[in-house]
Design a protein around this motif. Structure first.
Motif, PDB file in Angstrom:
ATOM      1  N   GLY A  88       0.794  -1.223   0.000  1.00 54.95           N
ATOM      2  CA  GLY A  88       0.000   0.000   0.000  1.00 54.95           C
ATOM      3  C   GLY A  88       0.820   1.262   0.000  1.00 54.95           C
ATOM      4  N   PHE A 100      10.522  12.288   1.010  1.00 60.74           N
ATOM      5  CA  PHE A 100      11.276  12.936  -0.060  1.00 60.74           C
ATOM      6  C   PHE A 100      10.676  12.610  -1.417  1.00 60.74           C
ATOM      7  CE2 PHE A 100      14.286  14.275   2.858  1.00 60.74           C
ATOM      8  CZ  PHE A 100      15.155  15.138   2.220  1.00 60.74           C
ATOM      9  N   GLY A 101      10.291  11.367  -1.570  1.00 60.83           N
ATOM     10  CA  GLY A 101       9.700  10.961  -2.833  1.00 60.83           C
ATOM     11  C   GLY A 101       8.714   9.857  -2.565  1.00 60.83           C
ATOM     12  N   GLU A 102       7.767   9.686  -3.476  1.00 58.82           N
ATOM     13  CA  GLU A 102       6.791   8.631  -3.262  1.00 58.82           C
ATOM     14  C   GLU A 102       6.146   8.277  -4.592  1.00 58.82           C
ATOM     15  OE1 GLU A 102       3.524   9.995  -0.825  1.00 58.82           O
ATOM     16  OE2 GLU A 102       3.818  12.003  -1.569  1.00 58.82           O
ATOM     17  N   THR A 103       5.263   7.314  -4.552  1.00 53.01           N
ATOM     18  CA  THR A 103       4.580   6.953  -5.786  1.00 53.01           C
ATOM     19  C   THR A 103       3.459   7.953  -6.044  1.00 53.01           C
ATOM     20  OG1 THR A 103       3.298   5.284  -6.924  1.00 53.01           O
ATOM     21  CG2 THR A 103       3.104   5.344  -4.545  1.00 53.01           C
ATOM     22  N   LEU A 104       3.252   8.243  -7.303  1.00 56.18           N
ATOM     23  CA  LEU A 104       2.188   9.183  -7.664  1.00 56.18           C
ATOM     24  C   LEU A 104       0.873   8.466  -7.873  1.00 56.18           C
ATOM     25  CD1 LEU A 104       4.278  11.341 -10.125  1.00 56.18           C
ATOM     26  CD2 LEU A 104       3.527  11.983  -7.843  1.00 56.18           C
ATOM     27  N   ASP A 105       0.917   7.135  -8.016  1.00 57.16           N
ATOM     28  CA  ASP A 105      -0.348   6.412  -8.164  1.00 57.16           C
ATOM     29  C   ASP A 105      -0.361   5.162  -7.280  1.00 57.16           C
ATOM     30  OD1 ASP A 105       1.280   4.816 -10.021  1.00 57.16           O
ATOM     31  OD2 ASP A 105       0.901   6.455 -11.410  1.00 57.16           O
ATOM     32  N   ILE A 106      -0.077   3.977  -7.836  1.00 65.91           N
ATOM     33  CA  ILE A 106      -0.181   2.769  -7.026  1.00 65.91           C
ATOM     34  C   ILE A 106       1.162   2.427  -6.388  1.00 65.91           C
ATOM     35  CG2 ILE A 106      -2.106   1.809  -8.327  1.00 65.91           C
ATOM     36  CD1 ILE A 106      -0.092   0.015  -9.779  1.00 65.91           C
ATOM     37  N   ALA A 107       1.106   1.637  -5.325  1.00 67.94           N
ATOM     38  CA  ALA A 107       2.319   1.234  -4.626  1.00 67.94           C
ATOM     39  C   ALA A 107       3.006   0.113  -5.387  1.00 67.94           C
ATOM     40  CB  ALA A 107       1.976   0.774  -3.218  1.00 67.94           C
ATOM     41  N   VAL A 138      10.298   7.845 -13.707  1.00 63.99           N
ATOM     42  CA  VAL A 138      10.753   8.583 -12.528  1.00 63.99           C
ATOM     43  C   VAL A 138      10.511  10.055 -12.826  1.00 63.99           C
ATOM     44  CG1 VAL A 138      12.766   9.292 -11.224  1.00 63.99           C
ATOM     45  CG2 VAL A 138      12.480   6.912 -11.823  1.00 63.99           C
ATOM     46  N   GLY A 192      11.350  13.395 -11.122  1.00 68.14           N
ATOM     47  CA  GLY A 192      12.048  14.067 -10.034  1.00 68.14           C
ATOM     48  C   GLY A 192      12.331  13.070  -8.938  1.00 68.14           C
ATOM     49  N   MET A 193      11.723  13.273  -7.776  1.00 67.99           N
ATOM     50  CA  MET A 193      11.922  12.353  -6.661  1.00 67.99           C
ATOM     51  C   MET A 193      10.815  11.312  -6.597  1.00 67.99           C
ATOM     52  SD  MET A 193      14.625  13.217  -4.964  1.00 67.99           S
ATOM     53  CE  MET A 193      14.730  13.348  -3.215  1.00 67.99           C
ATOM     54  N   ASP A 194       9.843  11.412  -7.475  1.00 70.45           N
ATOM     55  CA  ASP A 194       8.674  10.530  -7.400  1.00 70.45           C
ATOM     56  C   ASP A 194       8.688   9.482  -8.506  1.00 70.45           C
ATOM     57  OD1 ASP A 194       7.691  11.983  -5.227  1.00 70.45           O
ATOM     58  OD2 ASP A 194       6.761  13.437  -6.557  1.00 70.45           O
TER      59      ASP A 194
END
Lengths: 368, 283
Positions: free
Chosen positions: A158, A173-180, A221, A223-225
């Motif tokens: 998740g 700092f960075g993460e997923t923009l949609d699904i994990a 990718v 940037g950081m996401d």
């Protein structure tokens, strides 16, 4: 920004029971913290008294639905708490607090476990401590591996986040923009009809080991996401073509197999994760990486991260399935850290929330 | 930059430049990021060194030396994926640089590219980064006068025109629907012109992309705002106001559509400020 608060540490042993059920794993764990022998020494390692987990496994091709998962948790929670108590060998009176996952996660499973936590808190007359699931993972990872101030990659079904500590908060700092990332792997496993036992991700990893040909996939990718949904749609399409009788061929003329697809999917999404982690490391000047969360068990991910960390003169810290995959002990551990600084969750505030960001938690127990 | 240099020397195993380069040219490593190594070279990559003294100084060729940006192979990822990414990113950075150069935005002039090796040659910009320059100005002003009112007047005389010019430069970038992706005060360099005035130059297009969305441009500005707040906390608000003044003025020179664009970006910037760069979400 709040000023750094210094809290006196307790000078006695403390014990907590933790209940976790934010997804399809129900976990109960009991942990004991020891006081520092003197002011300047490190805290002795925590003692794990029991760590029990029961996973709701669905048939191949199916995911776990909130309602059924909640039902599973409700029917097993009493048994698991009893088992955990028995295994720990401590009387109920010795427990200081009852910790439970307050979020993030699936609503219905979270609620059923929260009800169990409230019930035992009232029955045993022990204070409640609500815990952020992500903070639980990070604190447990730090405790087990001994990493002091790492950049954390939190990857599970998740969540996908790159986290670094700063000013008493774990900042994203960075993460997923949609699904994990775990969700991406799980759903591809469903497309391939791979068994969900012990976990879809584990089975994909085993297939990927036999893959030889790298199939080009989108690489997203930003940037950081990172973004995963496009990759999933693309590879699902490939898989459906192959199962539908339209074979695909690699450069050397051999047919692309499902092992190749698993291999390519892993190579691509893990490269994305390692890349954003490296960026965060360069940004904060850290040389340690800690991988937590269920996908953190994947040995290929650990290997890739290890190569990257080695080239930067650092090291990677990872734990095994006992602590990577959702468990009760991490909730007990993080809850107990908060408890020791005087944090309590009143019954009125013990509602759980599906959206609970990692950086919302004020870390009173860290003052570096 | 000095810190970066020190860090670069400390780390042991540096990914190696292709031998034909490291042996032929006198290259000095000046910074090491997550993705690329940046070298400085006095000599032009392919013009013979004997030319340099008399010809180069009287030609448009940069006399301030050259920068070599190298994306080393990443051993952690699959070789095919690595080759594909290096090629793609190197090319897209060069395309952005070239496009901006044609559009008259002040960017380093690019000299040569080898996408398969991940190498970009460009001119070196001789001048301080905006970060260093502001620190220098603040220090000087603090030494010269003691009361805050006259300090403000001095800042308005020296720092303001520069920041307005920087804002103007960024507006040109955004007007061309180019988003930088990593606007910080270190990626803005001030070049001293012959008449002594300062000219802002935007560097490092490694994360740049083409985008028509006001949202992306607002995030660009927001990232820069955060950079101001973390590196120049004392007067960040004042600096941002001046910068945006120049930014809006830059758009104001265009037609109606440009003004509309600017308004949309400002609206989005308000929204981005409220929520931060990240949406509150779970995957």
């Amino acid at each position: 920004m709040p000023s750094r608060i210094q809290v006196p540490e307790p000078e006695r042993e403390t014990i907590a029971i933790g209940l976790e059920g934010s997804a399809n794993k129900l976990g109960v764990g009991i942990i004991r913290h020891f006081p520092r022998p003197n002011k300047n020494s490190h805290r002795p390692p925590a003692q794990i008294l029991s760590n029990i987990r029961h996973t709701y496994i669905t048939p191949p091709g199916e995911g776990f639905l909130p309602r059924d998962t909640a039902k599973h948790h409700r029917s097993y929670v009493v048994k698991l708490v009893q088992q955990a108590l028995k295994q720990s060998g401590i009387p109920i009176d010795d427990i200081d607090c009852v910790c439970f996952t307050q979020g993030p996660g699936m609503g219905a499973p979270l609620q059923s476990v929260a009800i169990a936590a409230r019930t035992i808190s009232l029955m045993w007359d022990k204070p409640l401590v609500g815990v952020n699931h992500c903070v639980g993972h990070i604190e447990m990872g730090r405790e087990i591996t001994g990493a002091t101030n790492p950049v954390v990659l939190y990857v599970s079904g998740g969540n996908t986040q790159v986290i670094a500590y700063s000013h008493q908060r774990y900042r994203i700092f960075g993460e997923t923009l949609d699904i994990a990332v775990g969700n991406c792997l799980d759903r591809f496993a469903r497309t391939l009809h791979i068994p969900n036992d012990p976990s879809p991700g584990y089975n994909i990893e085993q297939l990927a080991r036999k893959g030889k040909h790298y199939v080009e996939l989108p690489y997203t990718v930003k940037g950081m996401d990172v973004s995963m949904s496009g990759i999933l749609a693309f590879i699902d399409g490939l898989a459906n073509d192959i199962f539908g009788g339209k074979a695909k061929y690699a450069d050397d003329g051999s047919e692309i197999t499902r092992e190749d697809l698993c291999f390519s999917l892993q190579e691509t999404i893990f490269a994305m994760l390692v890349e954003i982690t490296e960026r965060a490391m360069a940004h904060v000047g850290s040389q340690q990486v800690l991988i937590v969360g269920g996908v953190g068990c994947n040995e290929r991910l650990q290997e890739m991260m290890g190569i990257m960390a080695r080239d930067r003169g650092g090291a990677v810290y990872a734990t095994d399935e006992r602590f990577c995959i959702d468990n009760g002990i991490m909730i007990a551990h993080a809850g107990l850290l908060a408890y020791e600084t005087g944090y309590r969750t009143s019954l009125e505030d013990s509602v759980c929330t599906q959206r609970f960001r990692t950086d919302e938690v004020f870390l009173a127990w860290r003052n570096d | 930059m000095n810190d970066d240099r020190k860090k670069a020397e400390d780390s042991e195993a540096l990914p190696a430049l292709p031998k034909y380069l490291s042996e032929a040219l006198d290259l000095k490593l000046i910074s090491q990021g997550a993705e690329a190594l940046v070298y400085f070279s006095k000599a032009h990559p392919y013009l013979p060194a004997t030319l340099s003294s008399d010809v180069i100084h009287n030609s448009p060729i940069s006399p301030a030396g050259y920068i070599l940006k190298f994306r080393p192979p990443k051993p952690y990822r699959h070789a095919l994926l690595d080759a594909q990414l290096t090629k793609h990113r190197t090319l897209s950075e060069v395309r952005s640089l070239y496009k901006m150069m044609l559009a008259g935005v002040h960017v380093p002039m690019f000299v040569a590219v080898d996408p398969r090796q991940g190498l970009i040659w460009m001119e070196n910009i001789d001048g301080p980064s905006l970060k260093k320059w502001i620190w220098g100005q603040e220090e000087e002003i603090e030494k010269k006068v003691s009361d805050e009112d006259s300090r403000l007047t001095m800042r308005e005389q020296t720092v303001k025109p520069t920041l307005v010019a920087v804002g103007h430069e960024i507006s040109k970038l955004h007007f061309m629907d180019m988003v930088h992706g990593d606007l910080t005060t270190s990626n803005l360099v001030l070049r001293r012109k012959d008449d002594g005035s300062l000219e802002p130059v935007i560097i490092d297009f490694g994360l740049s992309q083409q985008s028509t969305l006001p949202e992306d441009k607002a995030v660009d500005l927001y990232v820069l705002e955060r950079a101001f707040i973390s590196t120049h906390p004392m007067h960040a608000e004042e600096y941002i106001t001046w910068l945006l003044e120049g930014y809006l003025a830059g758009f104001g020179q265009g037609k109606k559509t440009a003004k509309f664009k600017a308004r949309e970006i400002m609206k989005k910037l308000e929204a981005v400020r409220l929520r931060g760069r990240k949406r509150s979400m779970v995957g």
